[in-house]
Design a protein around this motif. Structure first.
Motif, PDB file in Angstrom:
ATOM      1  N   TRP A  14       0.859  -1.187   0.000  1.00 55.46           N
ATOM      2  CA  TRP A  14       0.000   0.000   0.000  1.00 55.46           C
ATOM      3  C   TRP A  14       0.894   1.235   0.000  1.00 55.46           C
ATOM      4  CZ3 TRP A  14      -5.189   0.118  -0.622  1.00 55.46           C
ATOM      5  CH2 TRP A  14      -5.915  -1.043  -0.358  1.00 55.46           C
ATOM      6  N   PHE A  15       0.521   2.188  -0.830  1.00 51.76           N
ATOM      7  CA  PHE A  15       1.174   3.488  -0.877  1.00 51.76           C
ATOM      8  C   PHE A  15       0.097   4.559  -0.745  1.00 51.76           C
ATOM      9  CE2 PHE A  15       5.535   2.483  -2.336  1.00 51.76           C
ATOM     10  CZ  PHE A  15       5.376   1.137  -2.596  1.00 51.76           C
ATOM     11  N   ARG A  16       0.508   5.770  -0.494  1.00 49.30           N
ATOM     12  CA  ARG A  16      -0.458   6.866  -0.438  1.00 49.30           C
ATOM     13  C   ARG A  16       0.174   8.141  -0.993  1.00 49.30           C
ATOM     14  NH1 ARG A  16      -0.674   7.678   6.166  1.00 49.30           N
ATOM     15  NH2 ARG A  16       1.383   8.673   6.417  1.00 49.30           N
ATOM     16  N   GLN A  17      -0.709   9.019  -1.431  1.00 47.50           N
ATOM     17  CA  GLN A  17      -0.252  10.292  -1.960  1.00 47.50           C
ATOM     18  C   GLN A  17      -1.153  11.399  -1.436  1.00 47.50           C
ATOM     19  OE1 GLN A  17       0.117  10.457  -6.234  1.00 47.50           O
ATOM     20  NE2 GLN A  17       1.527  12.185  -6.117  1.00 47.50           N
ATOM     21  N   ALA A  18      -0.572  12.287  -0.674  1.00 47.43           N
ATOM     22  CA  ALA A  18      -1.302  13.435  -0.156  1.00 47.43           C
ATOM     23  C   ALA A  18      -1.272  14.557  -1.188  1.00 47.43           C
ATOM     24  CB  ALA A  18      -0.675  13.907   1.153  1.00 47.43           C
ATOM     25  N   PRO A  19      -2.232  15.473  -1.121  1.00 46.49           N
ATOM     26  CA  PRO A  19      -2.261  16.581  -2.078  1.00 46.49           C
ATOM     27  C   PRO A  19      -0.955  17.356  -2.078  1.00 46.49           C
ATOM     28  CG  PRO A  19      -4.307  16.492  -0.850  1.00 46.49           C
ATOM     29  CD  PRO A  19      -3.383  15.505  -0.204  1.00 46.49           C
ATOM     30  N   GLY A  20      -0.383  17.529  -3.253  1.00 51.00           N
ATOM     31  CA  GLY A  20       0.837  18.306  -3.374  1.00 51.00           C
ATOM     32  C   GLY A  20       2.102  17.589  -2.963  1.00 51.00           C
TER      33      GLY A  20
ATOM     34  N   VAL B 221      -4.771   9.767  -1.184  1.00 52.44           N
ATOM     35  CA  VAL B 221      -5.253   8.676  -2.018  1.00 52.44           C
ATOM     36  C   VAL B 221      -4.363   7.466  -1.749  1.00 52.44           C
ATOM     37  CG1 VAL B 221      -5.684   7.877  -4.355  1.00 52.44           C
ATOM     38  CG2 VAL B 221      -6.097  10.270  -3.767  1.00 52.44           C
ATOM     39  N   TYR B 222      -4.996   6.358  -1.422  1.00 51.51           N
ATOM     40  CA  TYR B 222      -4.271   5.138  -1.094  1.00 51.51           C
ATOM     41  C   TYR B 222      -4.310   4.187  -2.279  1.00 51.51           C
ATOM     42  CZ  TYR B 222      -3.681   6.459   3.760  1.00 51.51           C
ATOM     43  OH  TYR B 222      -3.284   7.100   4.916  1.00 51.51           O
ATOM     44  N   TYR B 223      -3.132   3.681  -2.632  1.00 55.08           N
ATOM     45  CA  TYR B 223      -2.982   2.785  -3.772  1.00 55.08           C
ATOM     46  C   TYR B 223      -2.459   1.429  -3.305  1.00 55.08           C
ATOM     47  CZ  TYR B 223      -3.055   7.155  -6.454  1.00 55.08           C
ATOM     48  OH  TYR B 223      -3.395   8.377  -6.991  1.00 55.08           O
ATOM     49  N   CYS B 224      -3.022   0.366  -3.870  1.00 53.79           N
ATOM     50  CA  CYS B 224      -2.458  -0.958  -3.648  1.00 53.79           C
ATOM     51  C   CYS B 224      -1.601  -1.320  -4.858  1.00 53.79           C
ATOM     52  CB  CYS B 224      -3.536  -2.000  -3.430  1.00 53.79           C
ATOM     53  SG  CYS B 224      -4.755  -2.103  -4.750  1.00 53.79           S
ATOM     54  N   ALA B 225      -0.666  -2.216  -4.648  1.00 55.11           N
ATOM     55  CA  ALA B 225       0.248  -2.569  -5.725  1.00 55.11           C
ATOM     56  C   ALA B 225       0.781  -3.981  -5.539  1.00 55.11           C
ATOM     57  CB  ALA B 225       1.405  -1.571  -5.770  1.00 55.11           C
ATOM     58  N   VAL B 226       1.161  -4.594  -6.655  1.00 46.97           N
ATOM     59  CA  VAL B 226       1.743  -5.935  -6.667  1.00 46.97           C
ATOM     60  C   VAL B 226       3.240  -5.821  -6.941  1.00 46.97           C
ATOM     61  CG1 VAL B 226       1.738  -8.217  -7.719  1.00 46.97           C
ATOM     62  CG2 VAL B 226      -0.400  -6.928  -7.521  1.00 46.97           C
ATOM     63  N   SER B 227       4.036  -6.405  -6.070  1.00 44.42           N
ATOM     64  CA  SER B 227       5.483  -6.329  -6.202  1.00 44.42           C
ATOM     65  C   SER B 227       6.000  -7.378  -7.181  1.00 44.42           C
ATOM     66  CB  SER B 227       6.135  -6.549  -4.839  1.00 44.42           C
ATOM     67  OG  SER B 227       7.543  -6.623  -4.949  1.00 44.42           O
TER      68      SER B 227
ATOM     69  N   GLY C 158      -3.245  -0.264  -8.415  1.00 43.41           N
ATOM     70  CA  GLY C 158      -4.673  -0.023  -8.438  1.00 43.41           C
ATOM     71  C   GLY C 158      -4.955   1.449  -8.716  1.00 43.41           C
ATOM     72  N   GLN C 159      -6.242   1.776  -8.799  1.00 41.61           N
ATOM     73  CA  GLN C 159      -6.629   3.132  -9.182  1.00 41.61           C
ATOM     74  C   GLN C 159      -6.658   4.089  -8.000  1.00 41.61           C
ATOM     75  OE1 GLN C 159      -8.711   0.928  -8.268  1.00 41.61           O
ATOM     76  NE2 GLN C 159     -10.346   1.975  -7.181  1.00 41.61           N
ATOM     77  N   GLY C 160      -6.592   3.583  -6.788  1.00 46.69           N
ATOM     78  CA  GLY C 160      -6.571   4.447  -5.623  1.00 46.69           C
ATOM     79  C   GLY C 160      -7.938   4.652  -5.002  1.00 46.69           C
ATOM     80  N   THR C 161      -7.952   4.833  -3.700  1.00 46.38           N
ATOM     81  CA  THR C 161      -9.168   5.141  -2.962  1.00 46.38           C
ATOM     82  C   THR C 161      -8.846   6.278  -1.994  1.00 46.38           C
ATOM     83  OG1 THR C 161     -10.959   4.210  -1.600  1.00 46.38           O
ATOM     84  CG2 THR C 161      -8.737   3.381  -1.179  1.00 46.38           C
ATOM     85  N   LEU C 162      -9.728   7.257  -1.921  1.00 49.67           N
ATOM     86  CA  LEU C 162      -9.463   8.475  -1.155  1.00 49.67           C
ATOM     87  C   LEU C 162      -9.829   8.296   0.311  1.00 49.67           C
ATOM     88  CD1 LEU C 162      -8.692  11.482  -1.026  1.00 49.67           C
ATOM     89  CD2 LEU C 162     -11.064  12.007  -1.653  1.00 49.67           C
ATOM     90  N   VAL C 163      -8.887   8.646   1.162  1.00 52.22           N
ATOM     91  CA  VAL C 163      -9.099   8.659   2.610  1.00 52.22           C
ATOM     92  C   VAL C 163      -8.952  10.099   3.086  1.00 52.22           C
ATOM     93  CG1 VAL C 163      -8.189   7.924   4.843  1.00 52.22           C
ATOM     94  CG2 VAL C 163      -8.278   6.303   2.931  1.00 52.22           C
ATOM     95  N   THR C 164      -9.978  10.586   3.759  1.00 50.45           N
ATOM     96  CA  THR C 164      -9.946  11.940   4.297  1.00 50.45           C
ATOM     97  C   THR C 164     -10.178  11.872   5.794  1.00 50.45           C
ATOM     98  OG1 THR C 164     -10.830  12.826   2.225  1.00 50.45           O
ATOM     99  CG2 THR C 164     -10.895  14.263   4.165  1.00 50.45           C
TER     100      THR C 164
END
Length: 123
Positions: A35-41, A92-98, A114-120
């Protein structure tokens, strides 16, 4: 391989969410998942990963003790239980296959996303 993440939403600080990510076919059963995540900016950052057997895990320091990654190979699904959420967990949280069977934290070791799912998380 297509990955479908779900479970994101709006939660108050201190609350919990459980993310799920399902693979379209069984190519992840011999691969670590992450799992990875990307915050705004901000750039995408590592959150957690789990070995293909589910016996080894790795977490970012910022989530240790609060998040738990798990997997169900029979269902081709990886989970991320998030407790004691903080406003800085928003993103936005992304899942991934290594490419590998052991947990890794580098994004370039993952080849399916994956396409990501938003967590606020509101404070």
């Amino acid at each position: 391989v297509q990955l479908q993440a779900s479970g994101g939403g709006l939660v108050q600080a201190g609350g919990s969410l459980r993310l799920s990510c399902s693979a379209s076919k069984r190519t992840g059963s011999n691969n670590a998942l992450g799992w990875f995540r990307q915050a705004p900016g901000k750039e995408r950052e590592f959150v957690a990963s789990i070995s293909w057997r589910g016996t080894s895990t790795n977490y970012a320091d910022s989530v240790k003790g609060r998040f738990t990654i798990s997997r169900d190979n029979a269902k081709d699904t990886v989970y991320l239980q998030m407790d004691s959420l903080k406003s800085e967990d928003t993103g936005v949280y992304y899942c991934a296959v290594s490419r590998y069977s052991v947990p890794t934290s580098r994004p370039d070791t993952y080849n399916y996303w994956g396409q990501g799912t938003l967590v606020t998380v509101s404070s």
